[in-house]
Scaffold this active site. Sequence first.
Site, short mmCIF file in Angstrom:
data_model
loop_
_atom_site.label_atom_id
_atom_site.label_comp_id
_atom_site.label_asym_id
_atom_site.label_seq_id
_atom_site.Cartn_x
_atom_site.Cartn_y
_atom_site.Cartn_z
N GLY A 1 -1.97 7.03 -2.17
CA GLY A 1 -3.23 6.78 -1.77
C GLY A 1 -3.84 5.93 -1.92
N HIS B 1 0.97 -1.19 0.05
CA HIS B 1 -0.17 0.11 -0.13
C HIS B 1 0.99 1.23 -0.04
CE1 HIS B 1 -3.68 2.49 0.83
NE2 HIS B 1 -2.74 3.16 1.36
N CYS B 2 0.76 1.97 -0.96
CA CYS B 2 1.67 3.30 -1.17
C CYS B 2 1.01 4.44 -0.81
CB CYS B 2 1.97 3.39 -2.73
SG CYS B 2 3.13 4.64 -2.90
N PRO B 3 1.22 5.13 0.36
CA PRO B 3 0.66 6.24 0.96
C PRO B 3 0.90 7.46 -0.05
CG PRO B 3 2.71 5.84 2.28
CD PRO B 3 2.49 4.70 1.24
#
Length: 577
Positions: A416, A411-413
């Site tokens: 998003g 999951h890449c912040p």
Amino acid sequence: CSVKELKPQSHYNHGYSENVGRKSHVDDYSTWDIVKATQYGIFERCRELVEAGYDVQQPDKENVTLLHWAAINNRIDLVKYYISKGAMVDQLGGDLNSTPLHWATRQGHLSMVVQLLKYGSDPSLIDGEGCSCVHLAAQFGHTSIVAYLIAKGQDVDMMDQNGMTPLMWAAYRTHRCVCVYKWNAHLDTQRLEMECPSRYTPLDLAKQRKNVWMVNHLQEARQAKGYDSPGYLKKLKMDKEFRQKIMLGTPFLVIWLVGFIADLDIDSWLLKGLMYCGVWVTVQFLSKSFFDHSMHSALPLGIYLATKFWMYVTCQSAVLLNSSVHLPFATVHLPFLLNSVCLFYNFGKSWKSDPGIIKASEEQKKKTIVELAETGSLDLSIFCSTCLIRKPIRSKHCAVCNRCIAKFDHHCPWVGNCVGSGNHRYFMGYLFFLLCMISWMIYGCICYWRIHCATNYTKDGFWLYLTQIASCSPWMFWMFLNSVFHFMWVAVLIMCQLYQIAGLGITTNERMNARRYKHFKVTATSIESPFNHGCVRNLIDFFEIRCCGLIRPKAIDWTTQYTIEYDQTSGSGYQLV
């Protein structure tokens, strides 16, 4: 009367212990009575005594039958045998006046629950404390049994004799039993007791137990269904979209204020310090009022968007439109424009496109649960207890997005969103064009300082040069620091991604958790992946390079790929089935 007075169901202590399940070292069972032999699963001794005339329906002195003992100790072969000899499948017994199915449910024996239901046991029957099987399963956090019972038709909103629903028990007793509210359980059901006028929702019970995870998810579920009607200010605070906008917008304000205050033509650093204190107070107010548990995901995205926005503003105002900075259009402006278009496109696809969400209708979920349970495969290695689906190979449940993603990478912040089979290629494009854009920004800052700032690096040295460019244009220096920060993480990330894709043929999740997956061979120095077909082939398959039809990449729908088997004829040793 208070929520704290709620008492969990008492444990069964009828001979069930950690030692039951391990046969005695003594080989002679001829002196054992049938109850002890049943507890330890000594089938031959039990059959000998039954054939000698023992009545399988006969309860012991505690009013417990042989079928109860077999159920609580998960002796499936004995259950089949006793029922074939006339044992009553729903015989009530024990201190709590429970059926064998109640006993099996309490202990979390899914295979026994499945077997007893096949023989016609009724899971809706209540025990001596007024609970059916689905209530007991929710109390003790046996998620797979809850899912199976509901899939078999049990009412998710069924109340026990104390007015407690499965969701209320899950909120009160366990940390997570999300499959209850995933079945659209009523979130406003109140606990009603004849002697107690107070009413409690599942949310009240979760708050009493300080179950933060359950509180957050129940609050979101209630808001989505419109159960809560707060005042205007509270409504703003509870509005998920509004909170997201605040969390995304705050970095725009902070990054601008930090550079703006530093760039003010004010000699008093005390006054600037007070301004920075005001910025800090504002951020604290916004964070306490509007930030929530999704902050760790929304803020990095906001920081990325804000940084890139102010970088573009800086480029336009201080570099591209400055007449004293003469940069050729064909070699600088046009490539920058094309790079920006590609960056926006790949970022948009990474941010908003489907990363490979595993989807299933409610009927499909129920069918899957029943099939897996009745084949003995309903375990967390292949079943997601949150999404209530069978997990395809290479998929993983994302705790941030709360959904299962096919070929999950991470999951890449910064975008998003999860990175998976649906958007991984776009994510790589985003990283590449972002690195080019940041490099161009650093180059633009250096050009600006060379023309507008009176500096002499060779003569003055590094530290004095740093002071000179910072005082010449604090805003430009601030943007330069942001550029360097983003350049470092982007460069490291793109190198790691390319190594995993081309060199190893695995995802970030698989590389970090390779020992958890049976299809990887892990040594102290290497990971052997069944998906690794060589550097060139890995790149062709990943980017789906076709070269006008001359190359045929192997396209796989990872949302429906469930198994992988060894293949003697395959060069990699494996084949997808």
